[in-house]
Design a protein around this motif. Structure first.
Motif, PDB file in Angstrom:
ATOM      1  N   ALA A  71       0.826  -1.206   0.000  1.00  0.00           N
ATOM      2  CA  ALA A  71       0.000   0.000   0.000  1.00  0.00           C
ATOM      3  C   ALA A  71       0.863   1.260   0.000  1.00  0.00           C
ATOM      4  CB  ALA A  71      -0.935  -0.009   1.204  1.00  0.00           C
ATOM      5  N   LYS A  72       1.957   1.265   0.761  1.00  0.00           N
ATOM      6  CA  LYS A  72       2.852   2.426   0.798  1.00  0.00           C
ATOM      7  C   LYS A  72       3.538   2.650  -0.545  1.00  0.00           C
ATOM      8  CE  LYS A  72       3.847   2.424   5.716  1.00  0.00           C
ATOM      9  NZ  LYS A  72       4.854   2.179   6.747  1.00  0.00           N
ATOM     10  N   GLY A  74       2.174   2.004  -3.379  1.00  0.00           N
ATOM     11  CA  GLY A  74       1.171   2.381  -4.360  1.00  0.00           C
ATOM     12  C   GLY A  74       0.779   1.292  -5.328  1.00  0.00           C
ATOM     13  N   GLY A  76      -1.470  -1.101  -7.132  1.00  0.00           N
ATOM     14  CA  GLY A  76      -2.899  -1.113  -7.384  1.00  0.00           C
ATOM     15  C   GLY A  76      -3.517   0.262  -7.502  1.00  0.00           C
ATOM     16  N   CYS A  77      -2.699   1.303  -7.463  1.00  0.00           N
ATOM     17  CA  CYS A  77      -3.212   2.677  -7.573  1.00  0.00           C
ATOM     18  C   CYS A  77      -2.927   3.225  -8.962  1.00  0.00           C
ATOM     19  CB  CYS A  77      -2.547   3.589  -6.549  1.00  0.00           C
ATOM     20  SG  CYS A  77      -2.937   3.184  -4.845  1.00  0.00           S
ATOM     21  N   ASP A  78      -3.881   3.999  -9.481  1.00  0.00           N
ATOM     22  CA  ASP A  78      -3.689   4.728 -10.732  1.00  0.00           C
ATOM     23  C   ASP A  78      -3.525   6.196 -10.366  1.00  0.00           C
ATOM     24  OD1 ASP A  78      -3.964   2.477 -12.337  1.00  0.00           O
ATOM     25  OD2 ASP A  78      -6.149   2.638 -12.330  1.00  0.00           O
ATOM     26  N   GLY A  79      -2.289   6.607 -10.153  1.00  0.00           N
ATOM     27  CA  GLY A  79      -2.042   7.987  -9.711  1.00  0.00           C
ATOM     28  C   GLY A  79      -2.495   8.143  -8.274  1.00  0.00           C
ATOM     29  N   ASP A  80      -3.484   9.028  -8.041  1.00  0.00           N
ATOM     30  CA  ASP A  80      -4.012   9.243  -6.693  1.00  0.00           C
ATOM     31  C   ASP A  80      -5.252   8.396  -6.422  1.00  0.00           C
ATOM     32  OD1 ASP A  80      -2.045  11.056  -6.127  1.00  0.00           O
ATOM     33  OD2 ASP A  80      -3.199  12.787  -6.814  1.00  0.00           O
ATOM     34  N   ASN A  81      -5.749   7.678  -7.420  1.00  0.00           N
ATOM     35  CA  ASN A  81      -6.956   6.869  -7.278  1.00  0.00           C
ATOM     36  C   ASN A  81      -6.568   5.456  -6.848  1.00  0.00           C
ATOM     37  OD1 ASN A  81      -9.443   5.711  -7.407  1.00  0.00           O
ATOM     38  ND2 ASN A  81      -9.614   5.788  -9.630  1.00  0.00           N
ATOM     39  N   CYS A  82      -6.873   5.123  -5.601  1.00  0.00           N
ATOM     40  CA  CYS A  82      -6.535   3.795  -5.069  1.00  0.00           C
ATOM     41  C   CYS A  82      -7.796   2.980  -4.790  1.00  0.00           C
ATOM     42  CB  CYS A  82      -5.708   3.930  -3.802  1.00  0.00           C
ATOM     43  SG  CYS A  82      -4.067   4.609  -4.056  1.00  0.00           S
ATOM     44  N   SER A  83      -8.845   3.198  -5.561  1.00  0.00           N
ATOM     45  CA  SER A  83     -10.111   2.507  -5.299  1.00  0.00           C
ATOM     46  C   SER A  83     -10.046   1.015  -5.616  1.00  0.00           C
ATOM     47  CB  SER A  83     -11.241   3.155  -6.095  1.00  0.00           C
ATOM     48  OG  SER A  83     -10.979   3.031  -7.478  1.00  0.00           O
ATOM     49  N   GLN A  85      -7.431  -0.923  -5.123  1.00  0.00           N
ATOM     50  CA  GLN A  85      -6.337  -1.545  -4.370  1.00  0.00           C
ATOM     51  C   GLN A  85      -6.816  -2.732  -3.536  1.00  0.00           C
ATOM     52  OE1 GLN A  85      -4.365   0.950  -1.461  1.00  0.00           O
ATOM     53  NE2 GLN A  85      -2.402   0.383  -2.348  1.00  0.00           N
TER      54      GLN A  85
END
Length: 101
Positions: A71-72, A74, A76-83, A85
């Motif tokens: 998670a740290k 990132g 599974g995140c697309d930029g700032d969108n981690c929905s 993950q």
């Protein structure tokens, strides 16, 4: 009871009436446990088992710490969108658990 047994014996699905035998016939004459024949095979089996545990057990037993690290970073995140993950982490955990068995 005899009539039922006679019907079972004459059934077209059973060619022979079931035989339950005695305790002597239930005992195995030989040991059916597979035993490796050489030390090389035993060492190879030990190495394969150890390699399997090394690759798969970390996902199951160390998942809490591993999920925090992922998670740290990132994952599974697309930029700032981690929905997405949580879904990706669930998929990784599922693959690790299935691979462990």
């Amino acid at each position: 009871l005899r009539a039922r047994h006679a019907r079972a014996a004459s059934s077209p699905h059973l060619r022979h009436p079931p035989s339950f035998g005695s305790l002597e016939t239930l005992a195995f004459d030989q040991d059916l446990t597979p035993v490796p024949k050489s030390v090389t095979v035993r060492v190879l089996l030990l190495l394969v088992a150890g390699f399997h545990v090394f690759l798969t057990a970390g996902v199951v037993f160390g998942w809490t710490s591993l999920a925090q690290v992922l998670a740290k970073r990132g994952v599974g995140c697309d930029g700032d969108n981690c929905s997405g993950q949580a879904g990706i982490f669930a998929f990784i955990f599922t693959l690790g658990t299935i691979g462990n068995y």
